[in-house]
Design a protein around this motif. Structure first.
Motif, short mmCIF file in Angstrom:
data_model
loop_
_atom_site.label_atom_id
_atom_site.label_comp_id
_atom_site.label_asym_id
_atom_site.label_seq_id
_atom_site.Cartn_x
_atom_site.Cartn_y
_atom_site.Cartn_z
N PRO A 76 0.81 -1.22 0.00
CA PRO A 76 0.00 0.00 0.00
C PRO A 76 0.84 1.27 0.00
O PRO A 76 0.54 2.22 -0.71
CB PRO A 76 -0.81 -0.14 1.29
CG PRO A 76 -0.95 -1.61 1.49
CD PRO A 76 0.37 -2.17 1.05
N VAL A 174 -2.68 6.60 4.00
CA VAL A 174 -2.25 5.21 3.86
C VAL A 174 -1.19 4.87 4.90
O VAL A 174 -1.13 3.74 5.40
CB VAL A 174 -1.72 4.96 2.43
CG1 VAL A 174 -1.03 3.60 2.32
CG2 VAL A 174 -2.87 5.05 1.43
N TRP A 179 -1.57 -2.29 7.39
CA TRP A 179 -2.29 -2.97 6.33
C TRP A 179 -1.98 -4.47 6.31
O TRP A 179 -0.85 -4.87 6.58
CB TRP A 179 -1.94 -2.37 4.97
CG TRP A 179 -2.36 -0.95 4.80
CD1 TRP A 179 -1.59 0.16 4.95
CD2 TRP A 179 -3.68 -0.48 4.49
NE1 TRP A 179 -2.33 1.30 4.74
CE2 TRP A 179 -3.62 0.94 4.45
CE3 TRP A 179 -4.89 -1.11 4.22
CZ2 TRP A 179 -4.72 1.72 4.16
CZ3 TRP A 179 -6.00 -0.33 3.95
CH2 TRP A 179 -5.91 1.06 3.91
N GLU A 180 -2.99 -5.24 5.96
CA GLU A 180 -2.83 -6.67 5.77
C GLU A 180 -3.51 -7.08 4.47
O GLU A 180 -4.65 -6.71 4.20
CB GLU A 180 -3.48 -7.44 6.93
CG GLU A 180 -3.38 -8.96 6.79
CD GLU A 180 -4.07 -9.70 7.92
OE1 GLU A 180 -4.09 -10.94 7.88
OE2 GLU A 180 -4.62 -9.03 8.83
N GLU A 181 -2.79 -7.82 3.64
CA GLU A 181 -3.37 -8.30 2.39
C GLU A 181 -4.41 -9.38 2.72
O GLU A 181 -4.11 -10.37 3.38
CB GLU A 181 -2.29 -8.86 1.47
CG GLU A 181 -2.82 -9.28 0.10
CD GLU A 181 -1.72 -9.75 -0.82
OE1 GLU A 181 -2.03 -10.50 -1.78
OE2 GLU A 181 -0.55 -9.40 -0.58
N PHE A 195 -6.27 -4.91 0.41
CA PHE A 195 -5.64 -4.76 1.71
C PHE A 195 -6.67 -4.15 2.67
O PHE A 195 -7.46 -3.30 2.28
CB PHE A 195 -4.42 -3.83 1.63
CG PHE A 195 -3.30 -4.37 0.78
CD1 PHE A 195 -2.23 -5.04 1.35
CD2 PHE A 195 -3.32 -4.21 -0.60
CE1 PHE A 195 -1.20 -5.53 0.57
CE2 PHE A 195 -2.30 -4.69 -1.39
CZ PHE A 195 -1.23 -5.36 -0.81
N GLU A 196 -6.62 -4.59 3.94
CA GLU A 196 -7.54 -4.06 4.94
C GLU A 196 -6.78 -3.69 6.20
O GLU A 196 -5.66 -4.17 6.43
CB GLU A 196 -8.65 -5.07 5.24
CG GLU A 196 -9.54 -5.35 4.03
CD GLU A 196 -10.68 -6.30 4.33
OE1 GLU A 196 -10.56 -7.08 5.29
OE2 GLU A 196 -11.70 -6.25 3.62
N SER A 197 -7.42 -2.85 7.02
CA SER A 197 -6.77 -2.41 8.26
C SER A 197 -7.81 -2.20 9.34
O SER A 197 -8.92 -1.76 9.07
CB SER A 197 -6.02 -1.10 8.02
OG SER A 197 -5.48 -0.61 9.25
N ARG A 226 -9.55 0.08 3.87
CA ARG A 226 -9.58 -0.86 2.76
C ARG A 226 -8.91 -0.20 1.55
O ARG A 226 -9.17 0.97 1.26
CB ARG A 226 -11.01 -1.27 2.39
CG ARG A 226 -11.08 -2.40 1.33
CD ARG A 226 -12.54 -2.81 1.10
NE ARG A 226 -12.65 -4.02 0.30
CZ ARG A 226 -12.73 -4.04 -1.02
NH1 ARG A 226 -12.72 -2.90 -1.70
NH2 ARG A 226 -12.83 -5.19 -1.68
N VAL A 240 -9.92 5.09 4.35
CA VAL A 240 -9.40 5.07 5.71
C VAL A 240 -10.30 5.92 6.58
O VAL A 240 -10.49 7.11 6.31
CB VAL A 240 -7.95 5.60 5.78
CG1 VAL A 240 -7.48 5.65 7.23
CG2 VAL A 240 -7.00 4.75 4.95
#
Length: 274
Positions: A76, A174, A179-181, A195-197, A226, A240
């Motif tokens: 990201p 960002v 972030w996690e894929e 990606f989500e957070s 996202r 975000v």
């Protein structure tokens, strides 16, 4: 078109107005002022700390030479910093949230033709700039007055700079979250990474614990993020939302890359154009 030039000017202003430092998180701050100036100087910009530094070199079509964590798989942060969506997108829609306020931007840009920029704030309405190869038309969001100039004039340049500055600020969020894929999706028939957070980027925020409205990290109530990135490194969307006692902090931004046609706005009177 004048768009590429305005992007360079906006980035120069962004860098000139940012404080120095190494590796810290960007910290977008609330905008102030009234309406974008027709003379080319924005009256409502904003300030922020050190922006994210590029880690790769984009190609003409927006691809990156360094795509991040693995071959063909951008992160990201690298995508937001280096995919140059403002240069490559034909449609850009962005909203930046600053607690109880928000700023909205719409940019529609033909590949080789007209461009429409709309910059909206509750206190000033929607300032608009319509640019063609023959003339530019600027509509003041507060008064509704329309001003015209030649294609190389600076009429309404402040609208474009303020709008693109806001999009840059939107992308800086960002770096404020982790972030996690989480999977893949399809955008316009092509594969894209999702990606989500749900948490803040503590490493980045330790450099600036009083980000945005001055709320402490401990006051953050929730984080929801996202981001969708094409496998070519192009950013398709960023969302975000950081909830605090002062309201929502964050941004929603999307980019479209298909060819489009920009119609002449109803407020433009071509008989008045030079």
């Amino acid at each position: 078109m004048r768009k590429a030039t305005v992007v360079v000017v906006a980035v120069v202003i962004l860098l000139a107005g940012c404080s120095g430092g190494g590796g810290g998180a960007a910290s977008p701050t609330e905008e102030s002022g009234t309406d974008a100036s027709a003379s080319g100087t924005p009256t409502d910009g904003g300030s922020m700390d050190t922006p994210m530094e590029p880690t790769s070199t984009p190609t003409a079509d927006g691809d990156e030479t360094d795509t991040g964590s693995g071959p063909g798989e951008p992160t990201p942060q690298s995508a937001a910093a280096n995919s140059n969506p403002l240069d490559n997108a034909t449609v850009t829609e962005a909203t930046v949230y600053n607690g109880s306020q928000q700023t909205d931007v719409l940019i529609r840009n033909e590949t080789a033709g007209a461009e429409l920029v709309e910059y909206t704030r509750p206190s000033t309405g929607t300032a608009s700039l319509y640019t063609t190869d023959d003339y530019v038309a600027y509509r003041n969001g507060t008064t509704g007055n329309v001003e015209y100039g030649g294609p190389d004039s600076y009429v309404g340049t402040g609208v474009s700079i303020s709008a693109e500055f806001t999009v840059i600020r939107a992308l800086l969020y960002v770096d404020l979250v982790e972030w996690e894929e989480t999977g893949t999706t399809t955008v316009d028939g092509e594969s894209a990474l999702v990606f989500e957070s749900d948490s803040l980027n503590q490493t980045a925020l330790n450099e600036d614990p009083n980000f945005e409205t001055g709320s402490q990290q401990s006051a953050v109530q929730s984080v929801d993020g996202r981001m969708v990135i094409g496998t070519d490194g192009r950013v398709h969307s960023v969302n975000v939302q950081i909830e605090t006692p002062d309201g929502t902090i964050g941004s929603d931004v999307s980019f479209g890359y298909d060819d489009i046609t920009v119609d002449t706005p109803g407020w433009v009177d071509e008989s008045q154009a030079p």
